[in-house]
Write a protein that holds these residues in place. Structure first.
Motif, PDB file in Angstrom:
ATOM      1  N   GLU A 237     -29.938  42.182 -81.948  1.00 57.81           N
ATOM      2  CA  GLU A 237     -28.958  41.468 -82.785  1.00 57.81           C
ATOM      3  C   GLU A 237     -29.464  40.061 -83.114  1.00 57.81           C
ATOM      4  OE1 GLU A 237     -24.961  43.766 -81.159  1.00 57.81           O
ATOM      5  OE2 GLU A 237     -25.602  41.909 -80.203  1.00 57.81           O
ATOM      6  N   ASN A 238     -30.083  39.401 -82.152  1.00 58.06           N
ATOM      7  CA  ASN A 238     -30.671  38.082 -82.411  1.00 58.06           C
ATOM      8  C   ASN A 238     -31.733  38.161 -83.497  1.00 58.06           C
ATOM      9  OD1 ASN A 238     -29.709  35.760 -81.030  1.00 58.06           O
ATOM     10  ND2 ASN A 238     -30.305  36.704 -79.100  1.00 58.06           N
ATOM     11  N   LYS A 239     -32.540  39.213 -83.457  1.00 61.85           N
ATOM     12  CA  LYS A 239     -33.583  39.395 -84.474  1.00 61.85           C
ATOM     13  C   LYS A 239     -32.953  39.597 -85.845  1.00 61.85           C
ATOM     14  CE  LYS A 239     -37.876  41.108 -85.822  1.00 61.85           C
ATOM     15  NZ  LYS A 239     -37.916  40.405 -87.065  1.00 61.85           N
ATOM     16  N   ILE A 240     -31.914  40.401 -85.909  1.00 65.96           N
ATOM     17  CA  ILE A 240     -31.211  40.634 -87.179  1.00 65.96           C
ATOM     18  C   ILE A 240     -30.664  39.314 -87.718  1.00 65.96           C
ATOM     19  CG2 ILE A 240     -29.165  41.704 -88.225  1.00 65.96           C
ATOM     20  CD1 ILE A 240     -29.663  44.083 -86.243  1.00 65.96           C
TER      21      ILE A 240
ATOM     22  N   SER B  36     -31.643  36.276 -87.040  1.00 68.06           N
ATOM     23  CA  SER B  36     -32.765  35.413 -87.413  1.00 68.06           C
ATOM     24  C   SER B  36     -33.328  35.809 -88.778  1.00 68.06           C
ATOM     25  CB  SER B  36     -33.847  35.505 -86.342  1.00 68.06           C
ATOM     26  OG  SER B  36     -34.965  34.752 -86.716  1.00 68.06           O
ATOM     27  N   ASP B  37     -33.527  37.113 -88.975  1.00 67.95           N
ATOM     28  CA  ASP B  37     -34.074  37.592 -90.242  1.00 67.95           C
ATOM     29  C   ASP B  37     -33.140  37.271 -91.414  1.00 67.95           C
ATOM     30  OD1 ASP B  37     -36.273  38.557 -88.882  1.00 67.95           O
ATOM     31  OD2 ASP B  37     -35.620  40.662 -88.932  1.00 67.95           O
ATOM     32  N   ILE B  38     -31.853  37.421 -91.200  1.00 69.95           N
ATOM     33  CA  ILE B  38     -30.888  37.160 -92.276  1.00 69.95           C
ATOM     34  C   ILE B  38     -30.765  35.667 -92.544  1.00 69.95           C
ATOM     35  CG2 ILE B  38     -28.434  37.267 -92.923  1.00 69.95           C
ATOM     36  CD1 ILE B  38     -28.312  39.998 -91.465  1.00 69.95           C
ATOM     37  N   LEU B  39     -30.600  34.875 -91.487  1.00 66.86           N
ATOM     38  CA  LEU B  39     -30.288  33.451 -91.663  1.00 66.86           C
ATOM     39  C   LEU B  39     -31.474  32.605 -92.123  1.00 66.86           C
ATOM     40  CD1 LEU B  39     -27.850  32.943 -88.667  1.00 66.86           C
ATOM     41  CD2 LEU B  39     -27.291  33.320 -91.079  1.00 66.86           C
ATOM     42  N   GLN B  40     -32.676  33.126 -91.999  1.00 68.32           N
ATOM     43  CA  GLN B  40     -33.814  32.336 -92.472  1.00 68.32           C
ATOM     44  C   GLN B  40     -34.014  32.465 -93.985  1.00 68.32           C
ATOM     45  OE1 GLN B  40     -37.393  33.518 -90.495  1.00 68.32           O
ATOM     46  NE2 GLN B  40     -37.405  35.572 -91.344  1.00 68.32           N
ATOM     47  N   LYS B  41     -33.292  33.379 -94.620  1.00 64.68           N
ATOM     48  CA  LYS B  41     -33.379  33.531 -96.073  1.00 64.68           C
ATOM     49  C   LYS B  41     -32.614  32.402 -96.764  1.00 64.68           C
ATOM     50  CE  LYS B  41     -33.472  38.592 -96.071  1.00 64.68           C
ATOM     51  NZ  LYS B  41     -32.732  39.766 -96.553  1.00 64.68           N
TER      52      LYS B  41
ATOM     53  N   GLN C 255     -21.707  39.834 -93.978  1.00 68.30           N
ATOM     54  CA  GLN C 255     -20.781  40.657 -93.182  1.00 68.30           C
ATOM     55  C   GLN C 255     -21.430  41.055 -91.852  1.00 68.30           C
ATOM     56  OE1 GLN C 255     -20.077  43.661 -96.179  1.00 68.30           O
ATOM     57  NE2 GLN C 255     -18.071  42.794 -96.735  1.00 68.30           N
ATOM     58  N   THR C 256     -22.705  41.357 -91.892  1.00 74.11           N
ATOM     59  CA  THR C 256     -23.432  41.695 -90.665  1.00 74.11           C
ATOM     60  C   THR C 256     -23.442  40.503 -89.711  1.00 74.11           C
ATOM     61  OG1 THR C 256     -24.838  43.284 -91.831  1.00 74.11           O
ATOM     62  CG2 THR C 256     -25.675  42.426 -89.737  1.00 74.11           C
ATOM     63  N   VAL C 257     -23.725  39.314 -90.265  1.00 72.59           N
ATOM     64  CA  VAL C 257     -23.739  38.094 -89.443  1.00 72.59           C
ATOM     65  C   VAL C 257     -22.369  37.868 -88.817  1.00 72.59           C
ATOM     66  CG1 VAL C 257     -23.953  35.581 -89.522  1.00 72.59           C
ATOM     67  CG2 VAL C 257     -25.639  37.002 -90.702  1.00 72.59           C
ATOM     68  N   SER C 258     -21.337  37.981 -89.624  1.00 70.26           N
ATOM     69  CA  SER C 258     -19.973  37.788 -89.129  1.00 70.26           C
ATOM     70  C   SER C 258     -19.631  38.799 -88.030  1.00 70.26           C
ATOM     71  CB  SER C 258     -18.980  37.915 -90.293  1.00 70.26           C
ATOM     72  OG  SER C 258     -17.665  37.879 -89.816  1.00 70.26           O
ATOM     73  N   ALA C 259     -20.003  40.054 -88.247  1.00 72.20           N
ATOM     74  CA  ALA C 259     -19.703  41.104 -87.258  1.00 72.20           C
ATOM     75  C   ALA C 259     -20.400  40.830 -85.933  1.00 72.20           C
ATOM     76  CB  ALA C 259     -20.108  42.469 -87.815  1.00 72.20           C
ATOM     77  N   ILE C 260     -21.655  40.379 -85.998  1.00 73.48           N
ATOM     78  CA  ILE C 260     -22.389  40.076 -84.760  1.00 73.48           C
ATOM     79  C   ILE C 260     -21.711  38.917 -84.035  1.00 73.48           C
ATOM     80  CG2 ILE C 260     -24.563  39.165 -83.831  1.00 73.48           C
ATOM     81  CD1 ILE C 260     -26.013  40.856 -85.993  1.00 73.48           C
ATOM     82  N   TYR C 261     -21.361  37.864 -84.771  1.00 73.87           N
ATOM     83  CA  TYR C 261     -20.692  36.724 -84.126  1.00 73.87           C
ATOM     84  C   TYR C 261     -19.335  37.120 -83.555  1.00 73.87           C
ATOM     85  CZ  TYR C 261     -24.227  33.328 -85.534  1.00 73.87           C
ATOM     86  OH  TYR C 261     -25.397  32.621 -85.666  1.00 73.87           O
TER      87      TYR C 261
END
Length: 163
Positions: free
Chosen positions: A117-120, A122-127, A136-142
Protein backbone atom coordinates in the motif's frame (compact mmCIF):
# COMPACT_ATOMS: atom_id res chain seq x y z
CA UNK A 1 22.68 -42.73 7.73
CA UNK A 2 20.84 -40.39 5.33
CA UNK A 3 22.37 -37.21 6.75
CA UNK A 4 25.81 -38.80 7.16
CA UNK A 5 25.69 -39.81 3.52
CA UNK A 6 24.81 -36.22 2.51
CA UNK A 7 27.67 -34.85 4.61
CA UNK A 8 30.12 -37.35 3.16
CA UNK A 9 29.07 -36.35 -0.37
CA UNK A 10 29.71 -32.70 0.48
CA UNK A 11 33.11 -33.48 1.99
CA UNK A 12 34.11 -35.55 -1.06
CA UNK A 13 33.34 -32.55 -3.28
CA UNK A 14 35.03 -30.08 -0.94
CA UNK A 15 38.26 -32.00 -0.40
CA UNK A 16 40.08 -33.11 -3.53
CA UNK A 17 42.03 -35.81 -1.68
CA UNK A 18 39.18 -36.96 0.56
CA UNK A 19 40.39 -40.56 0.95
CA UNK A 20 43.94 -39.56 1.84
CA UNK A 21 42.73 -37.06 4.46
CA UNK A 22 41.01 -39.87 6.39
CA UNK A 23 38.19 -37.56 7.52
CA UNK A 24 36.02 -38.85 10.34
CA UNK A 25 32.63 -37.79 8.93
CA UNK A 26 30.72 -39.05 11.93
CA UNK A 27 32.65 -36.95 14.48
CA UNK A 28 32.55 -33.84 12.31
CA UNK A 29 28.81 -34.48 11.97
CA UNK A 30 28.14 -34.89 15.71
CA UNK A 31 30.11 -31.79 16.74
CA UNK A 32 28.46 -29.46 14.20
CA UNK A 33 25.76 -26.84 14.64
CA UNK A 34 23.87 -27.33 11.37
CA UNK A 35 20.45 -28.96 11.20
CA UNK A 36 20.28 -32.71 10.66
CA UNK A 37 17.90 -35.50 11.61
CA UNK A 38 18.13 -39.16 12.43
CA UNK A 39 16.77 -41.75 10.01
CA UNK A 40 13.78 -42.44 12.28
CA UNK A 41 12.73 -38.76 12.27
CA UNK A 42 13.08 -38.64 8.48
CA UNK A 43 11.08 -41.84 8.07
CA UNK A 44 8.36 -40.62 10.46
CA UNK A 45 8.22 -37.25 8.62
CA UNK A 46 9.23 -35.30 11.73
CA UNK A 47 12.00 -33.90 9.52
CA UNK A 48 12.63 -33.66 5.81
CA UNK A 49 15.95 -34.10 4.02
CA UNK A 50 17.60 -30.97 2.64
CA UNK A 51 19.19 -30.39 -0.74
CA UNK A 52 22.51 -28.83 0.33
CA UNK A 53 23.47 -27.89 -3.23
CA UNK A 54 20.57 -25.42 -3.37
CA UNK A 55 21.53 -23.59 -0.16
CA UNK A 56 23.56 -20.39 -0.11
CA UNK A 57 26.06 -20.85 2.68
CA UNK A 58 29.78 -20.30 3.21
CA UNK A 59 29.81 -23.01 5.89
CA UNK A 60 28.37 -26.51 6.19
CA UNK A 61 24.80 -26.61 4.90
CA UNK A 62 21.77 -28.02 6.64
CA UNK A 63 21.22 -31.71 5.95
CA UNK A 64 17.60 -31.82 7.11
CA UNK A 65 14.88 -29.47 8.28
CA UNK A 66 12.60 -29.82 11.28
CA UNK A 67 9.96 -27.55 12.82
CA UNK A 68 11.21 -24.78 15.11
CA UNK A 69 9.00 -22.94 17.59
CA UNK A 70 9.42 -19.14 17.72
CA UNK A 71 7.71 -16.09 19.24
CA UNK A 72 6.38 -13.32 16.98
CA UNK A 73 8.15 -9.99 17.50
CA UNK A 74 5.03 -8.03 16.51
CA UNK A 75 2.11 -9.78 18.23
CA UNK A 76 3.92 -12.00 20.76
CA UNK A 77 2.19 -15.24 19.77
CA UNK A 78 4.00 -18.54 19.48
CA UNK A 79 4.34 -19.81 15.93
CA UNK A 80 6.07 -22.64 14.13
CA UNK A 81 8.71 -22.11 11.46
CA UNK A 82 7.87 -25.34 9.66
CA UNK A 83 10.30 -27.69 8.01
CA UNK A 84 8.58 -26.99 4.67
CA UNK A 85 8.95 -23.21 5.14
CA UNK A 86 12.62 -23.69 5.98
CA UNK A 87 13.14 -25.71 2.82
CA UNK A 88 11.46 -22.94 0.79
CA UNK A 89 13.45 -20.16 2.52
CA UNK A 90 16.85 -21.79 2.20
CA UNK A 91 16.55 -23.66 -1.10
CA UNK A 92 14.19 -21.57 -3.28
CA UNK A 93 14.59 -18.08 -1.80
CA UNK A 94 18.21 -18.83 -0.84
CA UNK A 95 18.23 -16.96 2.46
CA UNK A 96 21.31 -17.52 4.60
CA UNK A 97 20.96 -20.46 6.95
CA UNK A 98 21.03 -18.48 10.18
CA UNK A 99 18.05 -16.36 9.09
CA UNK A 100 14.61 -17.08 10.48
CA UNK A 101 11.33 -15.18 10.55
CA UNK A 102 10.86 -12.77 13.44
CA UNK A 103 7.11 -12.50 12.85
CA UNK A 104 4.33 -15.05 12.49
CA UNK A 105 2.84 -15.67 9.06
CA UNK A 106 -0.18 -13.42 9.73
CA UNK A 107 2.00 -10.49 10.83
CA UNK A 108 4.34 -11.02 7.86
CA UNK A 109 1.34 -10.90 5.52
CA UNK A 110 0.06 -7.72 7.16
CA UNK A 111 3.50 -6.08 6.93
CA UNK A 112 3.76 -7.03 3.24
CA UNK A 113 0.30 -5.56 2.64
CA UNK A 114 1.26 -2.25 4.31
CA UNK A 115 4.47 -2.12 2.26
CA UNK A 116 2.48 -2.74 -0.94
CA UNK A 117 0.00 0.00 0.00
CA UNK A 118 2.90 2.37 0.74
CA UNK A 119 4.30 1.63 -2.72
CA UNK A 120 0.92 2.35 -4.32
CA UNK A 121 0.65 5.64 -2.41
CA UNK A 122 4.19 6.61 -3.37
CA UNK A 123 3.63 5.83 -7.05
CA UNK A 124 0.39 7.82 -7.15
CA UNK A 125 1.46 10.82 -5.07
CA UNK A 126 4.71 11.44 -6.91
CA UNK A 127 2.76 12.22 -10.10
CA UNK A 128 1.96 15.82 -11.01
CA UNK A 129 -1.64 15.04 -11.91
CA UNK A 130 -3.79 12.21 -10.60
CA UNK A 131 -6.94 10.65 -11.97
CA UNK A 132 -10.07 10.48 -9.85
CA UNK A 133 -9.57 6.71 -9.56
CA UNK A 134 -6.06 7.24 -8.19
CA UNK A 135 -7.34 9.79 -5.68
CA UNK A 136 -10.03 7.32 -4.62
CA UNK A 137 -7.34 4.69 -4.10
CA UNK A 138 -5.32 7.12 -1.96
CA UNK A 139 -8.39 8.00 0.09
CA UNK A 140 -9.31 4.33 0.57
CA UNK A 141 -5.81 3.47 1.80
CA UNK A 142 -5.81 6.38 4.26
CA UNK A 143 -9.29 5.33 5.51
CA UNK A 144 -8.04 1.78 5.97
CA UNK A 145 -5.08 3.12 7.96
CA UNK A 146 -7.48 5.25 10.06
CA UNK A 147 -5.91 8.50 8.80
CA UNK A 148 -9.26 10.26 8.40
CA UNK A 149 -7.90 13.79 7.92
CA UNK A 150 -5.78 12.73 4.97
CA UNK A 151 -8.67 10.67 3.55
CA UNK A 152 -11.01 13.68 3.85
CA UNK A 153 -8.46 15.88 2.04
CA UNK A 154 -8.35 13.56 -0.97
CA UNK A 155 -12.12 13.09 -0.93
CA UNK A 156 -12.48 16.89 -1.06
CA UNK A 157 -10.14 16.94 -4.09
CA UNK A 158 -12.35 14.32 -5.76
CA UNK A 159 -15.53 16.35 -5.07
CA UNK A 160 -13.84 19.49 -6.39
CA UNK A 161 -12.89 17.72 -9.64
CA UNK A 162 -16.38 16.29 -10.08
CA UNK A 163 -17.97 19.79 -9.99
Amino acid sequence: KVCLSLLETIERKEYKHYKELNIDTYNSFIGSSFEWACDDCLREKKAIPAKPGLQMTPWTPNLAYYDTHLVCKTCGTNFTFTKEEKQHWYEQLQFVLDSAPVNCLQCRRELREVKAENKILSDILQKRENTIEELQTVSAIYRKWDKTEKAKYYEALIRKRNH
